[in-house]
Design an enzyme around this catalytic site. Structure first.
Site, PDB file in Angstrom:
ATOM      1  N   ARG A  46       0.895  -1.110   0.036  1.00  0.00           N
ATOM      2  CA  ARG A  46      -0.089  -0.038  -0.041  1.00  0.00           C
ATOM      3  C   ARG A  46       0.942   1.335  -0.024  1.00  0.00           C
ATOM      4  NH1 ARG A  46      -3.215  -3.432   3.467  1.00  0.00           N
ATOM      5  NH2 ARG A  46      -2.469  -2.423   5.373  1.00  0.00           N
ATOM      6  N   LYS A 136     -11.400  15.055   5.892  1.00  0.00           N
ATOM      7  CA  LYS A 136     -12.702  14.538   5.081  1.00  0.00           C
ATOM      8  C   LYS A 136     -13.315  13.433   5.779  1.00  0.00           C
ATOM      9  CE  LYS A 136     -13.212  10.835   2.066  1.00  0.00           C
ATOM     10  NZ  LYS A 136     -12.721  10.016   0.989  1.00  0.00           N
ATOM     11  N   GLU A 177     -18.474  15.541   2.765  1.00  0.00           N
ATOM     12  CA  GLU A 177     -18.777  14.440   1.709  1.00  0.00           C
ATOM     13  C   GLU A 177     -20.195  13.695   1.734  1.00  0.00           C
ATOM     14  OE1 GLU A 177     -15.809  11.861   0.514  1.00  0.00           O
ATOM     15  OE2 GLU A 177     -16.761  10.993  -1.417  1.00  0.00           O
ATOM     16  N   LYS A 219     -17.683  18.244  -0.806  1.00  0.00           N
ATOM     17  CA  LYS A 219     -17.047  17.318  -1.825  1.00  0.00           C
ATOM     18  C   LYS A 219     -18.610  16.621  -2.128  1.00  0.00           C
ATOM     19  CE  LYS A 219     -14.233  13.080  -2.618  1.00  0.00           C
ATOM     20  NZ  LYS A 219     -12.854  12.659  -2.378  1.00  0.00           N
TER      21      LYS A 219
HETATM   22  P1  13P Z   1     -13.682   8.331  -6.166  1.00  0.00           P
HETATM   23  O1  13P Z   1     -13.341   9.459  -6.793  1.00  0.00           O
HETATM   24  O2  13P Z   1     -13.110   7.028  -6.400  1.00  0.00           O
HETATM   25  O3  13P Z   1     -15.110   8.296  -6.054  1.00  0.00           O
HETATM   26  O4  13P Z   1     -13.047   8.466  -4.589  1.00  0.00           O
HETATM   27  C1  13P Z   1     -13.277   9.741  -3.869  1.00  0.00           C
HETATM   28  C2  13P Z   1     -13.534   9.753  -2.563  1.00  0.00           C
HETATM   29  O5  13P Z   1     -12.735  10.092  -1.823  1.00  0.00           O
HETATM   30  C3  13P Z   1     -14.595   8.775  -1.890  1.00  0.00           C
HETATM   31  O6  13P Z   1     -14.758   9.093  -0.716  1.00  0.00           O
END
Ligand code: 13P
Length: 337
Positions: A46, A136, A177, A219
């Site tokens: 990772r 986030k 988000e 987001k």
């Molecule tokens: P994706 O752009 O693959 O949807 O991932 C963005 C993300 O941070 C989801 O939490």
């Protein structure tokens, strides 16, 4: 009076048509990504996966900030430089994903709520000391038969607002988000209806929790046809529907909006971003915060082989440039040559 640091950071995240790299896949998701190239998932593999993107020459020309996973925050690039320091040296803002993932919402079949509020203030303190300046939290809203319920949206919006207030109190800009999933047979109109309602409830909760919107980034998912919908909307329709939704639900003083790619194909995510930016009358700075749409194609080039790193990084920078152009509404298909 000195400028509010949260406002400055939030502004910087969406300045100059740059965007965020969401390099914060959970261990489970990172394992899935690595499995797609037959690579075992260990802390070291990772780390190599993160290294591929974070050490790419020129990343700072398109990326203003990187959302890191807790594990990566404590790891170093192959040259020995801690990842956080590497980003700081490039003028990229380190961020941290702080939610603990989703769990079933009891009594609401098919719906999820995001966990992770316990001891969050203490965790924020440590992340700030480690260099993170934004964070986030992802909530998931599913469209289906009879869902989402208002209760599920409210439960998630409440947690998002609690998180955002705690983040700001610790000096980190929250990237809020609420992802309305692309999975399903729903059409564009249903996506617009659900996304609008979700965002209206989220901003009501942010207001109730006294979150400072000038120091906040949204987001969002795009308003888009469900993956299994027989009629797929065009980029122009997606752009217009998304801006219609934001106009109804997103306050003008918000610092900016970034998009997740959410399972769209990489080029599709770029085309649609370009269309949304073109439909935006300049109300909010708009940018990307992609994981899959930036990392997917280079991952396939890499295949976990050291000899493929230069070609994979080239592919990553190509996607990055295309999305920076889209952030300015200047993306053209020729950029894919
Ligand atoms: P994706 O752009 O693959 O949807 O991932 C963005 C993300 O941070 C989801 O939490």
């Amino acid at each position: 009076m000195a400028k509010n640091p949260l406002h400055l950071i939030a502004k910087q995240i969406v300045a100059n048509h740059k965007g965020l790299l969401a390099a914060d896949e959970s261990e489970k998701t990172a394992t899935k990504r690595l499995a797609s190239i037959n690579m075992e998932s260990t802390p070291e593999t990772r780390r190599q996966y993160r290294d591929l993107f974070l050490t790419a020459a020129g990343i700072e020309e398109g990326i203003s900030g990187v959302i890191l996973h807790h594990e990566t925050m404590e790891q170093s690039a192959s040259n020995g430089t801690p990842f956080v320091k590497l980003l700081q040296q490039k003028g990229i803002i380190p961020g941290i994903k702080v939610d603990a993932g989703t769990a079933d919402l009891p009594n609401f079949p098919g719906e999820k709520v995001t966990e992770g509020l316990d001891k969050l203030a203490e965790r924020f303190k440590k992340y700030y000391e480690a260099g993170a300046r934004f964070s986030k939290w992802r909530a998931v809203i599913t469209i289906g038969e009879g869902i989402p319920t208002d209760f599920c949206i409210l439960a998630n919006a409440h947690a998002l607002a609690r998180y955002a207030a705690l983040s700001q109190a610790a000096g980190l800009v929250p990237v809020v988000e609420p992802e309305v999933l692309i999975d399903g047979t729903h059409d564009l109109a249903r996506s617009e209806e659900v996304t609008t309602k979700t965002l209206q409830i989220v901003f009501k909760q942010l207001k109730a929790h006294k979150v400072d919107l000038k120091g906040t980034i949204l987001k969002s998912s795009m308003v888009i046809s469900g993956k299994e919908c027989p009629t797929q909307a065009s980029p122009e329709e997606i752009g217009q529907a998304t801006i219609r939704c934001f106009t109804k639900a997103v306050p003008k003083r918000l610092a900016g909006i970034v998009f997740l790619s959410g399972g769209q194909k990489a080029v599709q995510a770029t085309e649609n971003l370009n269309a949304v930016v073109k439909a935006n009358p300049g109300t909010w700075p708009i940018s990307f915060s992609y994981a899959r749409a930036l990392q997917g194609p280079p991952l396939q080039v890499w295949q976990g082989k050291p000899e493929n790193v230069p070609a994979a990084q080239k592919e990553f920078i190509k996607r990055l440039k295309a999305n920076v152009a889209a952030n300015a509404g200047k993306y053209t298909p020729e950029m894919e040559q």
